[in-house]
Design an enzyme around this catalytic site. Structure first.
Site, PDB file in Angstrom:
ATOM      1  N   ASP A 106      37.967  32.843  42.795  1.00  0.00           N
ATOM      2  CA  ASP A 106      37.445  34.075  43.407  1.00  0.00           C
ATOM      3  C   ASP A 106      35.958  33.942  43.718  1.00  0.00           C
ATOM      4  OD1 ASP A 106      39.936  35.147  43.104  1.00  0.00           O
ATOM      5  OD2 ASP A 106      39.443  36.275  41.289  1.00  0.00           O
TER       6      ASP A 106
HETATM    7  N1  URA Z   1      42.079  34.119  37.915  1.00  0.00           N
HETATM    8  C1  URA Z   1      41.312  35.040  38.547  1.00  0.00           C
HETATM    9  O1  URA Z   1      41.498  36.241  38.401  1.00  0.00           O
HETATM   10  N2  URA Z   1      40.332  34.592  39.361  1.00  0.00           N
HETATM   11  C2  URA Z   1      40.041  33.270  39.536  1.00  0.00           C
HETATM   12  O2  URA Z   1      39.106  32.925  40.266  1.00  0.00           O
HETATM   13  C3  URA Z   1      40.852  32.336  38.846  1.00  0.00           C
HETATM   14  C4  URA Z   1      41.867  32.785  38.055  1.00  0.00           C
END
Ligand code: URA
Length: 241
Positions: A106
């Protein structure tokens, strides 16, 4: 010619402008080599990284690129974005425009990310059956209670996708911090799993993929840094699939 996967006879017939019957003859005469060995069959499947020789002439020899990157916050896991900086913008490599991401993070997640131009390799690592462990350090807004670990281990049902998450391991580091190990990568998975407890994630960092970490015996990647995988790191990762 840039190919993803194709039959050997098609590739040779196009490259040498000969018909498939003549390709068969060359293969029978052991004059076509694939990755240093005489071709086994005319319908052998090759890809853009197979080394192909005809007698002493090299028809194709391209090395794949494998990169590890320490993703900072505020960067999107995409190759292009009209608004934000992408991870590719931060990788100053001659083949950067050919790379794709192996397992997104993310916008605000930091940590280990892999990039490659070898689609066959990235598929192996991300196939649901591959079960490569992804290790995360998670910081939460509220205290983590004793019931979290069992819920993560049991799996959670996500009605939107109609799936139940695979067993995940949660280890408490302190009241607000946990290490989580996933063997899959559903959309916002960690945030949604902690969301079940109405506990917002305030920081998320991926520390390892399989046995691969941001450090190796020679160096430790700082935030925003990248480098090509060593042969040893590549072998270690391949051993995890
Ligand atoms: N889980 C999430 O919520 N975000 C990420 O970036 C990786 C795993």
């Amino acid at each position: 010619m840039s190919i993803s996967r194709t039959r050997l006879d098609r590739f040779i017939s196009e490259r040498l402008s000969i018909n498939r019957r003549d390709v068969r003859l060359l293969v029978a005469q052991r004059r076509i080599q694939v990755d240093g060995r005489p071709a086994s069959a005319i319908n052998q499947v090759i890809d853009r990284f197979s080394q192909i020789c005809f007698d002493d002439e090299v028809l194709q020899s391209e090395q794949p690129t494998y990169i590890k990157f320490h993703k900072p916050t505020g960067v999107v896991s995409a190759t292009e974005d009209p608004v934000h900086k992408t991870v590719i913008d931060l990788i100053d490599h001659p083949k950067a425009d050919q790379l794709h991401i192996v397992g997104r993070l993310d916008y605000n997640t930091t940590g280990l990310m892999l990039l490659t131009n070898n689609g066959h390799w990235s598929r192996q690592l991300t196939l649901p059956g591959s079960k490569v462990e992804k290790h995360y350090r998670v910081t939460l807004q509220n205290p983590i209670t004793d019931d979290y670990a069992a819920a993560f281990a049991e799996g959670m049902y996500f009605p939107f996708e109609d799936i139940t998450t695979a067993p995940a391991q949660l280890t408490l580091i302190d009241e607000f911090t946990a290490d989580v190990v996933l063997t899959e990568g559903k959309y916002h998975q960690i945030k949604r799993m902690f969301g079940r407890f109405r506990n917002p994630v305030v920081a998320l960092h991926r520390s390892a993929i399989g046995e691969l970490t941001l450090a190796n015996e020679n160096d430790d990647l700082d935030t925003g840094e990248w480098r090509e995988l060593t042969l040893r790191e590549k072998a270690v990762l391949d051993g995890s699939t």
